[in-house]
Design an enzyme around this catalytic site. Structure first.
Site, short mmCIF file in Angstrom:
data_model
loop_
_atom_site.label_atom_id
_atom_site.label_comp_id
_atom_site.label_asym_id
_atom_site.label_seq_id
_atom_site.Cartn_x
_atom_site.Cartn_y
_atom_site.Cartn_z
CB SER A 135 -0.80 0.38 1.30
OG SER A 135 -1.87 1.31 1.28
CE1 TYR A 149 1.62 4.24 -6.00
CE2 TYR A 149 1.43 6.03 -4.11
CZ TYR A 149 2.51 4.75 -4.94
OH TYR A 149 3.01 3.99 -4.33
CE LYS A 153 0.42 1.38 -4.20
NZ LYS A 153 1.38 0.22 -4.53
#
Length: 252
Positions: A135, A149, A153
């Site tokens: 993560s 992003y 995540k």
């Protein structure tokens, strides 16, 4: 301890390579997946009986069955998976980005992981195996320009919680490995200035200059130990790699 078999993605360099090397040091077998064949071949050359690999672009989910079948052909079982691959780009504010760029980022950062885990579940049930999702702190906060992003995540981290609920025999953990001295950090320094807030970009540059970035081997050591032996009380949870809650998995 009996030798186990692990799949590590994004394994040609940085964190993925550090995890693979730690697993190999502790006499386990590792199936590597990344896009750069020469780097994977170099690891196999050093550990010919303990390593095999597949060169693949994981954004193409059609390669997923081949990863599972090739691992089984090489080593006969699957005891755990480290889902490490991912991309930061585009480092672009939402208004200036394209939906297609975001879709591509999600294909790599999320949907490829979903496809891999889905395909591996039958084998992980057999071994009562483990999954470690890599993560990021960006899953819980927001940097200008990091939307694709951070949100991908966050989705990956939440996938961890769903897998834990649906597959209780598989221990699943999400780990934020810290700001590491890797190619992704170099990419932020070199290419992130236009899309990021100036003071935030400057802070990333300063952390590198002052030597405060995490060595991938340090967080990789913790991740390797977790995929070997994460306990059921950790199932479905997210942790920073150096939290006190993971003290049993830290140190050499």
């Amino acid at each position: 301890m009996a030798s186990k078999v692990f799949i590590v993605t994004g394994a040609s360099r940085g964190l993925g390579l550090a995890v693979a090397e730690k697993l190999l040091q502790t006499s386990h077998k590792v199936f590597l997946v990344a896009r750069t064949e020469k780097d994977l071949q170099a690891v196999k050359t050093k550990h010919p009986s303990s390593v095999d690999f597949l060169t693949a672009d994981l954004s193409d989910v059609k390669v997923t069955p081949s990863i599972i079948s090739s691992t089984l052909k090489s080593f006969g079982r699957i005891d755990g998976i480290v889902v490490n691959h991912g991309v930061l780009t585009p480092i672009t504010k939402i208004f200036e980005s394209s939906v297609e760029e975001w879709k591509h980022a999600y294909d790599i950062n999320f949907f490829s992981a979903l496809a891999l885990i889905k395909e591996a579940i039958p084998e992980l049930r057999k071994s009562q195996g483990r999954v470690v999702f890599i993560s990021s702190g960006a899953a819980f906060g927001a940097y200008a320009g990091w939307g694709s992003y951070g949100t991908s995540k966050a989705a990956l981290t939440h996938l961890c919680t769903h897998l834990a609920v649906e597959e209780p025999s598989i221990t699943t953990v999400a780990i934020s490995p810290g700001k590491m001295d890797t190619e992704m950090q170099r990419e932020i320094r070199d290419n992130g200035k236009a899309g990021m807030a100036p003071e935030v970009h400057a802070s990333f540059v300063e952390e590198h200059t002052s030597g405060r970035l995490v060595n991938p081997k340090d967080s990789g050591n913790v991740i390797a130990k977790l995929v070997i032996g994460a306990t059921s009380d950790l199932n479905g949870k997210h942790f920073r790699w150096n939290t006190a809650e993971l003290a049993n998995f830290q140190g050499q």
